[in-house]
Design an enzyme around this catalytic site. Sequence first.
Site, mmCIF file in Angstrom:
data_model
loop_
_atom_site.group_PDB
_atom_site.id
_atom_site.type_symbol
_atom_site.label_atom_id
_atom_site.label_comp_id
_atom_site.label_asym_id
_atom_site.label_seq_id
_atom_site.Cartn_x
_atom_site.Cartn_y
_atom_site.Cartn_z
ATOM 1 N N ASN A 1 -5.143 -5.274 -0.643
ATOM 2 C CA ASN A 1 -5.596 -4.398 -1.736
ATOM 3 C C ASN A 1 -4.507 -4.253 -2.789
ATOM 4 O OD1 ASN A 1 -8.412 -3.117 -1.362
ATOM 5 N ND2 ASN A 1 -7.524 -3.173 0.691
ATOM 6 N N ARG B 1 -0.637 6.472 7.793
ATOM 7 C CA ARG B 1 -0.121 7.778 8.177
ATOM 8 C C ARG B 1 -1.065 8.865 7.674
ATOM 9 N NH1 ARG B 1 4.871 8.823 9.715
ATOM 10 N NH2 ARG B 1 4.781 10.883 8.779
ATOM 11 N N HIS C 1 -11.598 3.420 1.944
ATOM 12 C CA HIS C 1 -12.026 3.432 3.343
ATOM 13 C C HIS C 1 -13.102 2.363 3.530
ATOM 14 C CE1 HIS C 1 -12.739 5.032 7.300
ATOM 15 N NE2 HIS C 1 -14.033 4.954 7.051
HETATM 16 C C1 GRF Z 1 -8.400 -1.775 4.116
HETATM 17 O O1 GRF Z 1 -9.494 -2.251 4.852
HETATM 18 C C2 GRF Z 1 -8.623 -0.355 3.703
HETATM 19 O O2 GRF Z 1 -9.965 -0.027 3.544
HETATM 20 C C3 GRF Z 1 -8.041 0.433 4.853
HETATM 21 O O3 GRF Z 1 -6.925 -0.327 5.264
HETATM 22 C C4 GRF Z 1 -7.135 -1.697 4.962
HETATM 23 C C5 GRF Z 1 -5.915 -2.185 4.228
HETATM 24 O O4 GRF Z 1 -5.928 -3.569 4.047
HETATM 25 N N1 GRF Z 1 -7.725 1.770 4.427
HETATM 26 P P1 GRF Z 1 -4.809 -4.294 3.183
HETATM 27 O O5 GRF Z 1 -3.452 -3.925 3.788
HETATM 28 O O6 GRF Z 1 -4.931 -3.826 1.773
HETATM 29 O O7 GRF Z 1 -5.086 -5.751 3.321
#
Ligand code: GRF
Length: 201
Positions: free
Chosen positions: A13, A90, A108
């Site tokens: 992300n 966390r 999420h």
């Molecule tokens: C994602 O699936 C997000 O929805 C959740 O943690 C994951 C993080 O993935 N909160 P990345 O580290 O961004 O690949």
Amino acid sequence: MNFAVFASGRGTNLQAIIRAAKKGKISANLALVVSDNKEAYALKRAKRAKIKTIIVEAKNFNSREDYDAELVKILEQENIDFIVLAGFMRIITSVLINKFRNKILNIHPALLPSFKGTHAIVDAFNYGVKFTGVTVHFVDEKMDHGPIILQGLVKIKENETAETLEAQIHKIEHKIYPEAIRLFSEGKLKFEGRKVNKATT
Ligand code: GRF
């Protein structure tokens, strides 16, 4: 506006946010990446993009509150206006939330309020829902609970596996998180109670 991304893991992300910022789709400045995990691949992605990184390890603090007080100190020093949680593993406390009320975004991997918690993708898959998705929301004191900014829908196909579903979910995440950040940083989100609407002007 300056913002910080908090990430503990892979950082896909984060990567999508970096890409969107580079393309000019987010005008706010991604000034800092914070991690609690010195091994997080997200840190490598940040360094590659020449973004400042800070590691704050939990083992150096006696309580979650002390940890968050250190984060507040850093964020104030770095003139951070808002925070984007992207796989930050966390639970954050009111010490941080009170200082950044309605200025902390989280993503999420399910359609909240369904399937809260850390195994949302598999939980939704095993439950047998026909649609699941992704939620970007503001963070409040309760886990996976604050006002919803955007949601993206994912249809579960006949031959879906948990793995293919995960891939679908991430693809949507990488689209809607940068968009939510853009809307927020351009002041285009308006509260009506706990409802968040896109401003029309
Ligand atoms: C994602 O699936 C997000 O929805 C959740 O943690 C994951 C993080 O993935 N909160 P990345 O580290 O961004 O690949």
